[in-house]
Design an enzyme around this catalytic site. Structure first.
Site, PDB file in Angstrom:
ATOM      1  CG  ASP A  72     -54.230  36.676  80.939  1.00 46.60           C
ATOM      2  OD1 ASP A  72     -54.001  36.502  79.717  1.00 46.60           O
ATOM      3  OD2 ASP A  72     -54.368  37.796  81.436  1.00 46.60           O
ATOM      4  CG  ASN A 141     -58.478  46.603  87.284  1.00 52.57           C
ATOM      5  OD1 ASN A 141     -57.506  46.314  86.592  1.00 52.57           O
ATOM      6  ND2 ASN A 141     -59.346  45.702  87.715  1.00 52.57           N
ATOM      7  CG  HIS A 143     -55.884  43.587  85.183  1.00 53.17           C
ATOM      8  ND1 HIS A 143     -57.239  43.529  84.934  1.00 53.17           N
ATOM      9  CD2 HIS A 143     -55.318  43.565  83.950  1.00 53.17           C
ATOM     10  CE1 HIS A 143     -57.453  43.468  83.641  1.00 53.17           C
ATOM     11  NE2 HIS A 143     -56.309  43.490  83.021  1.00 53.17           N
ATOM     12  CD  GLU A 148     -59.210  41.796  87.548  1.00 58.41           C
ATOM     13  OE1 GLU A 148     -58.608  42.898  87.558  1.00 58.41           O
ATOM     14  OE2 GLU A 148     -60.010  41.479  86.646  1.00 58.41           O
TER      15      GLU A 148
HETATM   16  C1  GLP Z   1     -56.754  41.988  79.537  1.00 60.10           C
HETATM   17  C2  GLP Z   1     -55.550  41.073  79.655  1.00 60.10           C
HETATM   18  C3  GLP Z   1     -54.325  41.821  80.103  1.00 60.10           C
HETATM   19  C4  GLP Z   1     -54.190  43.102  79.316  1.00 60.10           C
HETATM   20  C5  GLP Z   1     -55.368  43.986  79.595  1.00 60.10           C
HETATM   21  C6  GLP Z   1     -55.303  45.313  78.863  1.00 60.10           C
HETATM   22  O1  GLP Z   1     -57.582  42.020  80.630  1.00 60.10           O
HETATM   23  N1  GLP Z   1     -55.759  39.963  80.516  1.00 60.10           N
HETATM   24  O2  GLP Z   1     -53.190  40.991  79.951  1.00 60.10           O
HETATM   25  O3  GLP Z   1     -53.006  43.760  79.671  1.00 60.10           O
HETATM   26  O4  GLP Z   1     -56.528  43.306  79.182  1.00 60.10           O
HETATM   27  O5  GLP Z   1     -55.775  45.179  77.559  1.00 60.10           O
HETATM   28  P1  GLP Z   1     -55.635  46.263  76.433  1.00 60.10           P
HETATM   29  O6  GLP Z   1     -54.209  46.248  76.039  1.00 60.10           O
HETATM   30  O7  GLP Z   1     -56.533  45.797  75.320  1.00 60.10           O
HETATM   31  O8  GLP Z   1     -56.066  47.548  77.009  1.00 60.10           O
END
Ligand code: GLP
Length: 270
Positions: A72, A141, A143, A148
């Protein structure tokens, strides 16, 4: 789905990296070409990337010629912004793993044709022969990528509006909430599900509820990660905190401990 509950963050990183490395080796053997990886951003996979780097250094992994696709990207951050995923992937993946930047694809968050950008990205994955192993984290959440809650389980790469919860969670990477973009481009859930193998890493109590919904709840767009229940080859590597809301945690621990030797993919060169 195999759920591995590891004792600490270092063990999460080590086991997830072993699984990814094994997938890369078998992809090369099966297809006769370097592997195609899917990369996630976020803090969760950083230890895994460091472990892969160590494996490259000790010769137990070879990623020469490998290609990669990032999950993304934010829309609208200036080119070169340190928190744009193009920069994060360059810093934490492409350079440490010694990948050719020409083979590492990140969606262009400044494209004046976002739909065309998404369509070309999907085609690039097809042209590369598909993703052999997709690395994913999970948002608090539920995702994955930036899909989302409410995302179609069959969605393809597309623009998306970020959930407020996600913007607040990601605020820590910016100076203020106002600086966190409101829009993004993300691989769809259907795109992620096309990967031949998926490895998820999750750590911490703030992921516990999402992990429980993903693994034990219904398959539903209200928890986008729950779509992984329908994938035939998924490994979920989590720590005790992220597993703390699972009613099946003891079962997963027992299954891992009692696994017969021939199934121990965590043994080197399995
Ligand atoms: C972001 C990314 C996701 C990731 C998520 C969790 O929003 N787009 O791909 O999995 O955060 O991040 P973290 O691993 O820092 O908790």
């Amino acid at each position: 789905m195999e759920v591995v509950i590891a004792a600490n963050a270092a063990e999460v990183a080590r086991l997830a990296a072993l699984r990814v490395a094994r997938a890369c080796r078998s992809a090369t053997t099966r297809r006769g070409i370097p592997p195609v990886l899917g990369f996630a951003t976020g803090s969760s996979p950083l230890g895994l990337y460091a472990e892969l780097t160590a494996m490259l250094e000790d010769g137990s992994l070879d990623l020469a010629g490998a290609a990669g696709f990032a999950l993304d990207e934010y829309i609208g951050l200036p080119k070169g912004h340190p928190e744009s995923y193009a920069e994060v992937i360059r810093r934490t993946v492409t350079e440490p793993l010694g990948l050719d930047p020409a083979y590492v694809h990140v969606l262009d968050g400044n494209s004046d044709d976002p739909l065309g950008t998404c369509a070309r990205f999907e085609q690039a994955i097809i042209d590369a022969g598909g993703v052999d192993v997709q690395i994913v984290g999970i948002g608090a959440n539920g995702h994955i990528g930036f899909n989302e809650p409410g995302s179609s389980l069959a969605s393809r790469t597309r623009p998306m509006t970020l959930a407020e919860r996600t913007r607040k969670d990601n605020q820590r990477f910016f100076d203020s909430l106002d600086e966190v973009p409101t829009q993004c481009l993300t691989q769809g859930l259907g795109t992620i599900m096309d990967a031949r193998e998926i490895v998820m890493v999750a750590k911490g109590t703030n992921k516990a509820e999402a992990v429980a919904k993903m693994l034990e709840g219904p398959v539903s767009s209200s928890c986008p990660a729950s779509v992984l229940q329908l994938h035939p080859n998924v490994t979920i590597v989590i720590d005790d905190d992220a597993a703390s809301r699972l009613s099946t945690a003891e079962h997963h621990r027992m299954a891992w401990t009692n696994k017969p030797e021939w199934m121990r993919w965590d043994r080197l060169n399995h």
